[in-house]
Motif scaffolding. Structure first.
Motif, PDB file in Angstrom:
ATOM      1  N   GLY A 189      32.804  37.514  48.912  1.00  0.00           N
ATOM      2  CA  GLY A 189      33.055  36.083  49.033  1.00  0.00           C
ATOM      3  C   GLY A 189      32.442  35.283  47.895  1.00  0.00           C
ATOM      4  O   GLY A 189      32.988  34.278  47.450  1.00  0.00           O
ATOM      5  N   SER A 190      31.309  35.762  47.395  1.00  0.00           N
ATOM      6  CA  SER A 190      30.587  35.009  46.366  1.00  0.00           C
ATOM      7  C   SER A 190      30.979  35.436  44.947  1.00  0.00           C
ATOM      8  O   SER A 190      30.295  35.089  43.994  1.00  0.00           O
ATOM      9  CB  SER A 190      29.091  35.211  46.556  1.00  0.00           C
ATOM     10  OG  SER A 190      28.781  36.581  46.372  1.00  0.00           O
ATOM     11  N   ALA A 191      32.063  36.195  44.824  1.00  0.00           N
ATOM     12  CA  ALA A 191      32.464  36.720  43.507  1.00  0.00           C
ATOM     13  C   ALA A 191      32.707  35.594  42.505  1.00  0.00           C
ATOM     14  O   ALA A 191      33.282  34.564  42.842  1.00  0.00           O
ATOM     15  CB  ALA A 191      33.717  37.570  43.656  1.00  0.00           C
ATOM     16  N   ASP A 192      32.273  35.817  41.271  1.00  0.00           N
ATOM     17  CA  ASP A 192      32.638  34.917  40.176  1.00  0.00           C
ATOM     18  C   ASP A 192      33.908  35.478  39.511  1.00  0.00           C
ATOM     19  O   ASP A 192      34.448  36.495  39.963  1.00  0.00           O
ATOM     20  CB  ASP A 192      31.489  34.774  39.176  1.00  0.00           C
ATOM     21  CG  ASP A 192      31.092  36.096  38.540  1.00  0.00           C
ATOM     22  OD1 ASP A 192      31.822  37.108  38.707  1.00  0.00           O
ATOM     23  OD2 ASP A 192      30.049  36.143  37.872  1.00  0.00           O
ATOM     24  N   LYS A 193      34.350  34.841  38.444  1.00  0.00           N
ATOM     25  CA  LYS A 193      35.599  35.250  37.806  1.00  0.00           C
ATOM     26  C   LYS A 193      35.560  36.720  37.376  1.00  0.00           C
ATOM     27  O   LYS A 193      36.472  37.503  37.664  1.00  0.00           O
ATOM     28  CB  LYS A 193      35.890  34.353  36.584  1.00  0.00           C
ATOM     29  CG  LYS A 193      37.256  34.606  35.971  1.00  0.00           C
ATOM     30  CD  LYS A 193      37.437  33.887  34.646  1.00  0.00           C
ATOM     31  CE  LYS A 193      37.086  34.804  33.498  1.00  0.00           C
ATOM     32  NZ  LYS A 193      37.468  34.328  32.178  1.00  0.00           N
ATOM     33  N   TYR A 194      34.478  37.088  36.712  1.00  0.00           N
ATOM     34  CA  TYR A 194      34.329  38.460  36.205  1.00  0.00           C
ATOM     35  C   TYR A 194      34.413  39.468  37.351  1.00  0.00           C
ATOM     36  O   TYR A 194      35.119  40.485  37.281  1.00  0.00           O
ATOM     37  CB  TYR A 194      32.986  38.565  35.479  1.00  0.00           C
ATOM     38  CG  TYR A 194      32.635  39.957  35.036  1.00  0.00           C
ATOM     39  CD1 TYR A 194      33.224  40.505  33.904  1.00  0.00           C
ATOM     40  CD2 TYR A 194      31.713  40.727  35.744  1.00  0.00           C
ATOM     41  CE1 TYR A 194      32.902  41.788  33.486  1.00  0.00           C
ATOM     42  CE2 TYR A 194      31.392  42.005  35.339  1.00  0.00           C
ATOM     43  CZ  TYR A 194      31.982  42.537  34.207  1.00  0.00           C
ATOM     44  OH  TYR A 194      31.665  43.807  33.808  1.00  0.00           O
ATOM     45  N   SER A 195      33.687  39.159  38.410  1.00  0.00           N
ATOM     46  CA  SER A 195      33.620  40.042  39.559  1.00  0.00           C
ATOM     47  C   SER A 195      34.976  40.133  40.272  1.00  0.00           C
ATOM     48  O   SER A 195      35.429  41.210  40.675  1.00  0.00           O
ATOM     49  CB  SER A 195      32.530  39.492  40.481  1.00  0.00           C
ATOM     50  OG  SER A 195      32.399  40.243  41.628  1.00  0.00           O
ATOM     51  N   TYR A 196      35.650  38.985  40.391  1.00  0.00           N
ATOM     52  CA  TYR A 196      36.954  38.953  41.073  1.00  0.00           C
ATOM     53  C   TYR A 196      37.986  39.762  40.290  1.00  0.00           C
ATOM     54  O   TYR A 196      38.862  40.400  40.874  1.00  0.00           O
ATOM     55  CB  TYR A 196      37.419  37.504  41.252  1.00  0.00           C
ATOM     56  CG  TYR A 196      38.468  37.323  42.330  1.00  0.00           C
ATOM     57  CD1 TYR A 196      38.099  37.135  43.652  1.00  0.00           C
ATOM     58  CD2 TYR A 196      39.831  37.350  42.026  1.00  0.00           C
ATOM     59  CE1 TYR A 196      39.057  36.971  44.645  1.00  0.00           C
ATOM     60  CE2 TYR A 196      40.791  37.190  43.007  1.00  0.00           C
ATOM     61  CZ  TYR A 196      40.403  36.999  44.326  1.00  0.00           C
ATOM     62  OH  TYR A 196      41.355  36.847  45.308  1.00  0.00           O
TER      63      TYR A 196
END
Lengths: 359, 359
Positions: B305-312
């Motif tokens: 849920g807390s993913a940033d762009k890189y993580s997503y």
């Protein structure tokens, strides 16, 4: 007042080479301790001689002809090896000659022999293993059960919470340490039946002002330090503890490899060695060695089997602190106050049970 | 061949600001992808405009008037919000307009709506969540279930092993990936009843040459990389995953504090910044973002849920790889081969059940 601690010197991966060395080192800096060193007399005397501690007034060697091996089944430890260093060390506590016992032997065997020799406290169905983990508040998180009970009912988890609370209260001087119930989410509807029913029992204690129940906590709360105590069954606790130990080792290897990978990184590491030392100090699992076997009629501390001298000394420290802070009677009092009469089980009945298979 | 992925753009802590940015970034470097961006049309178009991707041929906006909130109960997500971005994104997979769906929404809701919309595969009682963790062999350890099923029977764990094996076989190109059963010890006698019975099922498959069952593994084996796959119930998996995430954050904070504590440490960190980057790369949880919801008749990837762009983007990558490597049909084939007829449950029956409470 001198605190007497019996040491199962033959237990653990390294036996007397570690256990005697640690006891000597501890005795050299703590005048109020005396040790009963239990194991093969000849080997123990030879070890003591190395440190010029042979016949030291605070070092008594107690011979035991057998050793519980790390892979011995519980049955063997319990019924066959009646003259094991583990059993004799525990007998010394039973007989009042020592106030605590430390062993790095096989966990399952130690729990079974402890139960058999010392018996459980009134109000305790199953003893539990409680250790500390570091957290971001720079305080210890106490977690139990870490592997003694792989199948738990709500009443067991309830007892773990009571014992954990009394332990932390005694050791940390906190009147009402907070208790978290390990779960997959914070909300009351989360988790399996056992956890939900346990929460009900703890909430009732909280409402009566008897325990400080925070509610459900998640895995990450252990390291956030959300609560002083984290309660879970021994399956979840053991798997979680070993997983975080595994990650710890992985991080250490990754760091070591990275800082040794080229001259620039080596230089940087040298300059920032203060930082690396501080990190290592916070993360060193040796500083957290020593699990309390709670719920027995005696103080028993389990050291990691692979403990080195430094690490084993921490386990001895836990035993010393537990006796000094009168943990046993604090737990007994809490149990007497908190356990509803209906939940309390006769101790004599319980101790006739075959010990559980342990982790 | 273009792979079409539907994105629940409103899901997650940051919604379109992250999800649209990640899709644009992924599309800019991967010509074989097209996205269905599901959510509030106006907001999504505004986001696309920022990156000059408005009306891009591989970006289709699909309007959805509702959003499943992170704290919405499953019931609301399932029965009330019929025009949610989550549900519409999944419908696109059901209807064949997309081959995979990615969502950073509430896990419980995503699992329930996925089950409802896509249905489970033949032979699967309960879908599971599978993610990767890094290990010392510099390979991924696949672990499941990570929180979809808090109470499991041996047959469920057995199905998780079959699905995990097919997934790893497809994604890693390993003919017979090894499977470990998470337990409190390696020996067969260790653990609770569910684990012992699961081991029997897996051993039987191993003996018939159908699965590569290593045996019991412990928590530390996840990071040792002892086996390709680690199977456990969703309670243990979820708690363990969150605990290691928590320790990871704790290590990061401790390192940052230590290296910033004085000018010498800052200098050392600057000189050894290559080492620190390498450590951060290995340990960065973003690189492991994206859990597969296995056992559904469609590819669904759950992002943190807390993913940033890189993580997503990593979650999108998992969806892309799963489709490219034909994970779905590999799992279906394995299930058909491996599930004993007696164990197989009718799919239509299952999908009438109320979804489980999820983590």
């Amino acid at each position: 007042m001198t605190i007497k601690i019996s040491i199962d010197c033959m237990g653990g991966d390294f036996g007397p080479a570690v256990t005697v060395a640690a006891a000597v080192s501890f005795a050299s800096r703590e005048p109020d301790v005396a040790f009963l060193l239990v194991g093969n007399e000849e080997i123990l005397n030879a070890e003591l001689k190395k440190y010029s501690y042979l016949n030291h007034p605070r070092m008594t060697v107690v011979h035991a002809s057998e050793t519980v091996e790390m892979d011995d089944p519980i049955e063997i430890a319990l019924r066959r090896k009646k003259d094991s260093s583990m059993r004799i060390a525990l007998m010394k506590v039973k007989e009042g000659e020592a106030q605590a016992c430390v062993s790095a032997g096989n966990t399952g065997a130690l729990m079974a022999v402890s139960r058999y020799v010392l018996k459980t406290m009134s109000g305790v169905d199953r003893p539990a293993i409680c250790s500390i983990l570091p957290n971001q508040k720079k305080l210890p998180t106490y977690m139990l059960d870490l592997g003694a009970n792989v199948d738990c009912e709500p009443l067991h988890l309830h007892q773990f919470a009571i014992m954990g609370s009394a332990l932390v209260s005694a050791l940390e001087g906190k009147a009402r340490p907070s208790i978290g119930l390990l779960n997959v989410g914070e909300e009351d509807i989360k988790g399996n039946d056992v956890v939900k029913k346990t929460a009900q029992l703890l909430r009732a204690d909280h409402e009566r002002g008897l325990l400080n129940f925070y509610g459900n906590v998640e895995g990450n709360d252990i390291f956030k330090g959300t609560t002083d105590i984290v309660v879970c069954d021994g399956f979840v606790g053991n798997v979680t503890l070993k997983a975080v130990e595994g990650l710890g080792r992985f991080v250490k290897t990754t760091m070591t490899d990275a800082f040794k990978s080229n001259p620039l990184n080596i230089l940087g590491a040298l300059i920032a060695r203060g930082a690396l030392k501080a990190i290592s100090k916070t993360m060193n699992p040796s500083n957290y060695n020593g699990g309390s076997l709670l719920g027995l009629r005696g103080v028993v501390i389990k050291s990691h089997g692979s403990a080195d001298k430094y690490s084993y000394e921490w386990a001895i420290q836990r035993a010393f602190d537990a006796v000094k802070n009168d943990v046993l009677s604090r737990i007994a009092t809490s149990l007497a106050e908190l356990m509803p009469a209906s939940e309390e089980t006769s101790n004599s009945d319980l101790n006739q049970n075959t010990p559980q298979e342990n982790a």
